[in-house]
Design a protein around this motif. Sequence first.
Motif, PDB file in Angstrom:
ATOM      1  N   TYR A  81       3.379   3.742   4.283  1.00 35.18           N
ATOM      2  CA  TYR A  81       2.132   4.114   3.612  1.00 35.18           C
ATOM      3  C   TYR A  81       0.952   3.345   4.190  1.00 35.18           C
ATOM      4  CZ  TYR A  81      -1.409   3.914  -0.077  1.00 35.18           C
ATOM      5  OH  TYR A  81      -2.592   3.926  -0.764  1.00 35.18           O
ATOM      6  N   LEU A  82       1.091   2.032   4.329  1.00 34.50           N
ATOM      7  CA  LEU A  82      -0.013   1.226   4.855  1.00 34.50           C
ATOM      8  C   LEU A  82      -0.311   1.574   6.308  1.00 34.50           C
ATOM      9  CD1 LEU A  82       0.785  -2.245   3.245  1.00 34.50           C
ATOM     10  CD2 LEU A  82      -1.039  -0.655   2.603  1.00 34.50           C
ATOM     11  N   GLN A  83       0.725   1.841   7.076  1.00 37.35           N
ATOM     12  CA  GLN A  83       0.525   2.245   8.474  1.00 37.35           C
ATOM     13  C   GLN A  83      -0.263   3.549   8.542  1.00 37.35           C
ATOM     14  OE1 GLN A  83       4.187   2.680  10.788  1.00 37.35           O
ATOM     15  NE2 GLN A  83       3.261   4.373  11.931  1.00 37.35           N
ATOM     16  N   TRP A  84       0.116   4.496   7.708  1.00 42.12           N
ATOM     17  CA  TRP A  84      -0.506   5.820   7.763  1.00 42.12           C
ATOM     18  C   TRP A  84      -1.930   5.810   7.221  1.00 42.12           C
ATOM     19  CZ3 TRP A  84       4.447   8.664   5.695  1.00 42.12           C
ATOM     20  CH2 TRP A  84       5.361   8.775   6.747  1.00 42.12           C
ATOM     21  N   ILE A  85      -2.189   5.059   6.149  1.00 39.19           N
ATOM     22  CA  ILE A  85      -3.579   5.062   5.661  1.00 39.19           C
ATOM     23  C   ILE A  85      -4.484   4.288   6.621  1.00 39.19           C
ATOM     24  CG2 ILE A  85      -2.990   5.434   3.229  1.00 39.19           C
ATOM     25  CD1 ILE A  85      -3.844   2.530   2.705  1.00 39.19           C
ATOM     26  N   ALA A  86      -3.955   3.260   7.283  1.00 35.31           N
ATOM     27  CA  ALA A  86      -4.768   2.546   8.271  1.00 35.31           C
ATOM     28  C   ALA A  86      -5.212   3.504   9.376  1.00 35.31           C
ATOM     29  CB  ALA A  86      -3.987   1.377   8.859  1.00 35.31           C
TER      30      ALA A  86
END
Length: 233
Positions: A81-86
């Motif tokens: 999730y954090l990778q994709w929103i970044a």
Amino acid sequence: MAHHSPRLILFDVDGTLILSQGVAGRLMLKAVETVSGKSFDYDVRDFAGFTDRLIMRRLLQRAGVPDSELEEKLQQAERLYLQWIAERFRNPHFVKVLPGVRELLERLQTENGFYPGLLTGNIREGARIKLGSVGLWDYFPVGAFGDDAEDRNQLPPVALRRAREHYSIDFRPEDTWIIGDAPNDVRCARANRIRSLAVASGVIPAEELQAEGPDVLLPDLRNVEEVLRILKG
């Protein structure tokens, strides 16, 4: 000089400061589906005001992930999730800063007696990515986040402690406001003897927020002078 005791003003993020067309929620769902191998429906209203980790935990449980694998899958989903929103928020054309927010944050910096912070269900890094994409992150030197506790009601003591340490002011709950757009923001404030300013600028209609009994209900934060008068009270 301020004519009121110091006020700690704790803001929610999604639906209060910004709207991002549900992008983050869809990426969170995609992350959970990826690690669980299951697909299911998701209604953002079902989880308004919940912490990110609690949302992901409940989605993983709904997907049938056994308890023995839950923590590992939760960590995997969070990383994705954090990778994709970044990646997605690098071009934040879809992110809307809500009416009055920038002006209010500027005024809180220049008016005596106001001290801003965050109280959000977002994982800290998620909040940084979202708010940083539109230049709002640096307004908030302190906060409590969804990776501090999964239960939102446990976040205000964390925020108060960090605010006391950062600002060197002994804020009390009665000196504090929580500003948010979801019933859980109001409940969280009430559970911690903190005043609540609910704003109907997210996905929850005003009548549903009013039913929770906030101290104040506004359509949004655009009337900055009115908001400041309320927060001084």
